[in-house]
Design a protein around this motif. Structure first.
Motif, short mmCIF file in Angstrom:
data_model
loop_
_atom_site.label_atom_id
_atom_site.label_comp_id
_atom_site.label_asym_id
_atom_site.label_seq_id
_atom_site.Cartn_x
_atom_site.Cartn_y
_atom_site.Cartn_z
N MET A 27 0.90 -1.07 0.02
CA MET A 27 0.08 0.07 -0.14
C MET A 27 0.83 1.18 0.07
O MET A 27 1.85 1.32 0.76
N THR A 28 0.50 2.16 -0.77
CA THR A 28 1.62 3.27 -0.85
C THR A 28 1.04 4.32 0.20
O THR A 28 -0.04 4.04 0.97
N ILE A 29 2.05 5.20 0.32
CA ILE A 29 1.87 6.16 1.53
C ILE A 29 0.43 7.16 1.30
O ILE A 29 -0.06 7.07 2.09
N ALA A 30 0.17 7.21 0.00
CA ALA A 30 -0.94 8.16 -0.35
C ALA A 30 -2.25 7.20 0.02
O ALA A 30 -3.00 7.84 0.37
N ASN A 31 -2.14 6.00 -0.08
CA ASN A 31 -3.34 5.08 0.21
C ASN A 31 -3.51 5.01 1.83
O ASN A 31 -4.62 4.83 2.41
N GLN A 32 -2.31 4.89 2.45
CA GLN A 32 -2.27 4.69 3.89
C GLN A 32 -3.09 5.99 4.53
O GLN A 32 -3.80 5.99 5.51
N ILE A 33 -2.53 7.15 4.00
CA ILE A 33 -3.16 8.34 4.50
C ILE A 33 -4.68 8.34 4.20
O ILE A 33 -5.51 8.77 4.93
N PHE A 34 -5.22 8.02 2.96
CA PHE A 34 -6.53 7.96 2.47
C PHE A 34 -7.35 7.04 3.34
O PHE A 34 -8.22 7.58 4.13
N GLU A 35 -6.79 5.93 3.76
CA GLU A 35 -7.59 5.07 4.63
C GLU A 35 -7.43 5.59 6.42
O GLU A 35 -8.42 5.44 6.64
N ILE A 90 -2.75 14.08 -4.58
CA ILE A 90 -1.30 14.21 -4.35
C ILE A 90 -0.75 13.80 -5.56
O ILE A 90 -0.78 13.00 -6.40
N GLU A 91 0.44 14.39 -5.86
CA GLU A 91 1.26 14.37 -7.03
C GLU A 91 2.78 14.49 -6.58
O GLU A 91 3.05 15.70 -6.14
N PRO A 92 3.60 13.74 -6.75
CA PRO A 92 4.92 13.96 -6.23
C PRO A 92 5.72 14.96 -7.19
O PRO A 92 6.55 15.48 -6.33
N ASP A 93 5.31 15.31 -8.23
CA ASP A 93 6.06 16.47 -9.01
C ASP A 93 5.26 17.51 -8.90
O ASP A 93 5.69 18.71 -9.66
N ALA A 94 4.08 17.79 -8.25
CA ALA A 94 3.37 18.94 -8.10
C ALA A 94 4.23 20.08 -7.70
O ALA A 94 5.09 20.03 -6.96
#
Length: 86
Positions: A1-9, A31-35
């Motif tokens: 699970m990605t960090i973004a998915n962990q935050i979402f959950e 979230i975009e890593p290059d934003a």
């Protein structure tokens, strides 16, 4: 699970969000890593929640006009991240 998915959950499971989660309203953020731009903004309205698309309402149309970006640039360029303040 990605960090973004962990935050979402974690946000979904937060008891402070139980009323919204019970209505089927998931957290709306992007979230975009290059934003290069982060929009920290208003809580999503009913239309955005229903369509599960942040800034999908007349205020989003105005925001994109003010920014001088198209819908495609706003949603798919990878340069804009969105964090609601709800």
């Amino acid at each position: 699970m990605t960090i973004a998915n962990q935050i979402f959950e974690a946000v979904r499971r937060d008891p402070a969000n139980a009323d919204f989660t019970a209505q089927g309203w998931d957290p709306l953020y992007h979230i975009e890593p290059d934003a290069t731009i982060l929009i920290a903004s208003q809580a999503p309205g009913r239309k955005a929640q229903t369509t599960k698309t942040y800034w999908n309402d007349p205020s989003g149309d105005r925001l994109r006009t003010w920014m001088g970006v198209t819908n495609d640039q706003f949603y798919h360029s990878g340069k804009i991240a969105v964090l609601p303040l709800d």
